[in-house]
Structures are given as C-alpha cells and as structure tokens.
Design an enzyme around this catalytic site. Structure first.
Site, PDB file in Angstrom:
ATOM      1  N   TYR A 167      -9.529  14.882  -4.771  1.00 55.66           N
ATOM      2  CA  TYR A 167      -8.666  14.483  -5.895  1.00 55.66           C
ATOM      3  C   TYR A 167      -7.892  15.683  -6.451  1.00 55.66           C
ATOM      4  CZ  TYR A 167      -7.668  11.856 -10.280  1.00 55.66           C
ATOM      5  OH  TYR A 167      -7.082  11.220 -11.342  1.00 55.66           O
ATOM      6  N   ALA A 225      -7.067  18.397  -4.899  1.00 55.42           N
ATOM      7  CA  ALA A 225      -6.065  18.820  -3.907  1.00 55.42           C
ATOM      8  C   ALA A 225      -4.814  17.951  -4.052  1.00 55.42           C
ATOM      9  CB  ALA A 225      -6.632  18.710  -2.494  1.00 55.42           C
ATOM     10  N   ASN A 261       0.867  -1.176   0.000  1.00 55.02           N
ATOM     11  CA  ASN A 261       0.000   0.000   0.000  1.00 55.02           C
ATOM     12  C   ASN A 261       0.909   1.232   0.000  1.00 55.02           C
ATOM     13  OD1 ASN A 261      -1.725   2.094   0.547  1.00 55.02           O
ATOM     14  ND2 ASN A 261      -2.498   1.260   2.480  1.00 55.02           N
ATOM     15  N   ASN A 267       2.167   6.351 -10.019  1.00 55.56           N
ATOM     16  CA  ASN A 267       0.945   6.259 -10.813  1.00 55.56           C
ATOM     17  C   ASN A 267      -0.276   5.780 -10.019  1.00 55.56           C
ATOM     18  OD1 ASN A 267      -0.643   5.560 -13.458  1.00 55.56           O
ATOM     19  ND2 ASN A 267      -0.443   3.604 -12.360  1.00 55.56           N
ATOM     20  N   LYS A 277      -3.905  16.050  -6.701  1.00 51.06           N
ATOM     21  CA  LYS A 277      -3.269  16.122  -8.028  1.00 51.06           C
ATOM     22  C   LYS A 277      -2.547  17.447  -8.250  1.00 51.06           C
ATOM     23  CE  LYS A 277      -4.218  11.980  -9.463  1.00 51.06           C
ATOM     24  NZ  LYS A 277      -3.130  10.985  -9.592  1.00 51.06           N
TER      25      LYS A 277
HETATM   26  N1  LIG Z   1      -7.913   7.220 -16.279  1.00 55.04           N
HETATM   27  C1  LIG Z   1      -7.924   8.546 -16.378  1.00 55.04           C
HETATM   28  O1  LIG Z   1      -8.728   9.122 -17.131  1.00 55.04           O
HETATM   29  C2  LIG Z   1      -6.954   9.375 -15.588  1.00 55.04           C
HETATM   30  C3  LIG Z   1      -6.915  10.751 -15.834  1.00 55.04           C
HETATM   31  C4  LIG Z   1      -6.028  11.536 -15.121  1.00 55.04           C
HETATM   32  C5  LIG Z   1      -5.197  10.965 -14.186  1.00 55.04           C
HETATM   33  N2  LIG Z   1      -5.259   9.631 -13.941  1.00 55.04           N
HETATM   34  C6  LIG Z   1      -4.372   9.078 -12.940  1.00 55.04           C
HETATM   35  O2  LIG Z   1      -3.597   8.046 -13.504  1.00 55.04           O
HETATM   36  C7  LIG Z   1      -3.285   7.074 -12.518  1.00 55.04           C
HETATM   37  C8  LIG Z   1      -3.705   5.683 -12.997  1.00 55.04           C
HETATM   38  O3  LIG Z   1      -5.075   5.713 -13.274  1.00 55.04           O
HETATM   39  P1  LIG Z   1      -5.855   4.466 -13.932  1.00 55.04           P
HETATM   40  O4  LIG Z   1      -6.952   5.046 -14.711  1.00 55.04           O
HETATM   41  O5  LIG Z   1      -4.900   3.544 -14.575  1.00 55.04           O
HETATM   42  O6  LIG Z   1      -6.477   3.815 -12.600  1.00 55.04           O
HETATM   43  P2  LIG Z   1      -6.855   2.300 -12.278  1.00 55.04           P
HETATM   44  O7  LIG Z   1      -7.866   2.384 -11.196  1.00 55.04           O
HETATM   45  O8  LIG Z   1      -7.204   1.559 -13.519  1.00 55.04           O
HETATM   46  O9  LIG Z   1      -5.501   1.695 -11.707  1.00 55.04           O
HETATM   47  C9  LIG Z   1      -4.943   2.173 -10.516  1.00 55.04           C
HETATM   48  C10 LIG Z   1      -4.085   1.070  -9.927  1.00 55.04           C
HETATM   49  O10 LIG Z   1      -3.544   1.557  -8.675  1.00 55.04           O
HETATM   50  C11 LIG Z   1      -3.648   0.536  -7.701  1.00 55.04           C
HETATM   51  N3  LIG Z   1      -3.732   1.138  -6.368  1.00 55.04           N
HETATM   52  C12 LIG Z   1      -4.774   1.829  -5.843  1.00 55.04           C
HETATM   53  N4  LIG Z   1      -4.512   2.178  -4.578  1.00 55.04           N
HETATM   54  C13 LIG Z   1      -3.280   1.695  -4.280  1.00 55.04           C
HETATM   55  C14 LIG Z   1      -2.471   1.718  -3.127  1.00 55.04           C
HETATM   56  N5  LIG Z   1      -2.899   2.317  -1.994  1.00 55.04           N
HETATM   57  N6  LIG Z   1      -1.266   1.129  -3.158  1.00 55.04           N
HETATM   58  C15 LIG Z   1      -0.834   0.501  -4.288  1.00 55.04           C
HETATM   59  N7  LIG Z   1      -1.564   0.443  -5.415  1.00 55.04           N
HETATM   60  C16 LIG Z   1      -2.770   1.021  -5.414  1.00 55.04           C
HETATM   61  C17 LIG Z   1      -4.924  -0.206  -8.064  1.00 55.04           C
HETATM   62  O11 LIG Z   1      -4.955  -1.506  -7.498  1.00 55.04           O
HETATM   63  C18 LIG Z   1      -4.859  -0.205  -9.601  1.00 55.04           C
HETATM   64  O12 LIG Z   1      -4.179  -1.327 -10.091  1.00 55.04           O
HETATM   65  C19 LIG Z   1      -3.991   7.532 -11.240  1.00 55.04           C
HETATM   66  O13 LIG Z   1      -3.101   8.266 -10.447  1.00 55.04           O
HETATM   67  C20 LIG Z   1      -5.075   8.455 -11.770  1.00 55.04           C
HETATM   68  O14 LIG Z   1      -5.480   9.395 -10.811  1.00 55.04           O
HETATM   69  C21 LIG Z   1      -6.127   8.816 -14.631  1.00 55.04           C
END
Ligand SMILES: NC(=O)c1ccc[n+]([C@@H]2O[C@H](COP(=O)([O-])OP(=O)(O)OC[C@H]3O[C@@H](n4cnc5c(N)ncnc54)[C@H](O)[C@@H]3O)[C@@H](O)[C@H]2O)c1
Length: 253
Positions: free
Chosen positions: A163, A165, A62, A89, A167
């Site tokens: 979120y 805050a 985590n 990420n 980001k």
């Molecule tokens: N998808 C979008 O449109 C988008 C847009 C802007 C930013 N983001 C950012 O990109 C990143 C990835 O997003 P995504 O869409 O691939 O999300 P996702 O939910 O598909 O994947 C996120 C991954 O992070 C893991 N995770 C969550 N909490 C965790 C923790 N406490 N410790 C370890 N692992 C953990 C989850 O198990 C998952 O595998 C995130 O930071 C998200 O905020 C995504």
C-alpha cells in the site's frame, strides 16, 4: 474550475470517500460518472446524487484492466460529451508484515499475490484512468483537473509494504503529470488522507484504531466529507497543481 455542469469521473464512487466526493461535487452542480465494481453500491450513490439535485451515471469496470478502462472512458465521453475532472479514488488494502519471524524462524511472508493485487488497483489503476482522462481532456480541449487519492501511509507504515509503495507512487505521479500536462491546461494534484471513518478503517482491530486515535492531534478519525472538501478545493482553485494536500488531523507518520 467552476463545478457547475462540469463532468467529473470518480473511481470507487460506490461507497466511502468516493460516494462523499460525489455528493459534495453534486451539491455544486457537477455531473458525475461513477466507476466501481459494485453495482448495488453504485445505484445507491446515483440515487443520492439525484437527491442532491444533480445527475450521475454508473459504470462497472475494474480500474486495473486496461481494455475496461479505455472503453469505460470512451463511453463516459460519449454519454456526457466531455470529461472535466477525474478523482482516482478506488483503492484496496491487503495488509500484512513484509516478513514475520518467531524464534529465528520465518513464519510468514507478504505474498506476491497480495503485493500485486494492491499495486494493480492502487498504482496501475491510477495510471490507466489518468492516462485515459488526460487523453479525452486534451482531445476535447478541456482545461481539466485530475486528483489522485494517496494516503498518510505513503511515508511508510508497518504492515503496508504494498500500500505504501502504491500511495507514494500516486502522490509522485501527480507531481510528474502536473509538470507534463500544464501545457494543455490540465492541473493534477493529490490528497493524502489520514485515518478516515469508512469501511476501510472499520475493518481495523478496535485496539489498533484506539491506538491510532490517541496519537492524532485532533484525537478523532477524519470524516469522509472532510476529504471530499479537499477534493472540492483542488477542483475549484485554478492555481493549485503538482502538490499534495495532507488532510490527517495533524498526524504525520
Ligand atoms: N478510509 C481511510 O482511512 C483512507 C485513508 C487514506 C487513504 N484512503 C484511500 O481513499 C480511497 C477510498 O477509500 P475508502 O475508505 O472510501 O475505501 P472503500 O473500501 O470504502 O471504497 C473503495 C471503493 O473502491 C471500489 N474498488 C475497489 N477496487 C476496485 C477496482 N479494481 N475497480 C473499481 N473500483 C474498485 C470498491 O468497490 C469500493 O466501492 C482509497 O484509495 C484509499 O486507499 C482511505
């Protein structure tokens, strides 16, 4: 940084953007250390990296837990002998209005629990992982790269007090760390994706998603590989530090 044989840690590497980043960097010959909470998803990504011709190891941790982060980075450094890159990420959402009222009466408030969960993972988790990665890079005398995944929402977005805050925080921490760590040869930057096709956006209501797409100049969601491409660019460009790449199809809130 030439990616061949470099060791890159990706948090949230089990699925979505993190998985795609792993595959793109693997294609360039990087070795991956993937941190996530979900072993099944990690196993899938590790197998896909092997298919892409490189190697990956999975680590369950985590990112918001200091002891777990410290021991995981120590284990990664031990297993691979070095840490050259980190992509912060892993992220979650707990969306909801700050305050909702009907006919002058408050009917809902963002809970402290939802505020704290997002701050813990998306802000504190980034702080902890970057701190440990930087410590290993400095002691290993590695000219490494750290990338924080921010979001277009960092500029403010309805229903995302927690979120936005976090980001905004990770984008600005990247600038601060770039200034502090350049003396050790470490570069730090961020990527602020727009709306990308992953499980995170699949969870949005279809009408909300349609509305979003209609105002994106490119008229579509981004693809995970387009964000992975931005990560690869930062890793490879030795003059890129202290800046945020906005990859959002032209949509800026
Ligand atoms: N998808 C979008 O449109 C988008 C847009 C802007 C930013 N983001 C950012 O990109 C990143 C990835 O997003 P995504 O869409 O691939 O999300 P996702 O939910 O598909 O994947 C996120 C991954 O992070 C893991 N995770 C969550 N909490 C965790 C923790 N406490 N410790 C370890 N692992 C953990 C989850 O198990 C998952 O595998 C995130 O930071 C998200 O905020 C995504």
């Amino acid at each position: 940084m030439e990616l061949k044989d470099k060791v890159v840690v990706i948090t949230g590497g089990g699925q979505g953007l993190g998985r795609q980043m792993a595959l793109r960097l693997a294609a360039k010959g990087a070795k991956l250390a993937l941190i996530d909470l979900n072993q099944e998803k990690l196993d899938e990504t590790v197998a896909l990296v092997a298919e892409a011709g490189s190697e990956a190891r999975s680590y369950i941790a985590n990112v918001a837990d200091e002891a777990q982060v410290e021991s995981t980075f120590a284990q990664i450094a031990d297993n691979f002998g070095r840490i050259d890159g980190l992509v912060n990420n892993a992220g979650i959402t707990r969306d909801g209005l700050f305050i909702k009222a009907k006919e002058g009466k408050v009917v809902q408030k963002m809970s402290l629990e939802h505020w704290q969960q997002v701050i813990d993972v998306n802000l504190t988790g980034v702080f902890l992982c970057a701190r440990e990665a930087a410590a290993h890079m400095i002691e290993g005398n590695t000219q490494g790269v750290i990338i924080n995944i921010s979001s277009i929402s960092r500029s403010g977005n309805m229903g995302q007090t927690n979120y936005t805050a976090a980001k905004a925080g990770v984008a600005n921490m990247a600038v601060t760390w770039a200034k502090e760590l350049s003396r050790y040869g470490i570069r730090v930057a961020a990527v602020a994706p727009g709306f990308i096709e992953t499980d995170m956006t699949a969870g949005m209501k279809p009408e909300a998603l349609e509305k979003v797409c209609s105002v994106i100049p490119m008229k579509r969601l981004g693809l995970p590989d387009e964000i992975a491409h931005s990560v690869e660019y930062i890793m490879e460009n030795d003059y890129f530090t202290g800046r945020v790449i906005e990859c959002d199809g032209g949509l800026r809130i």
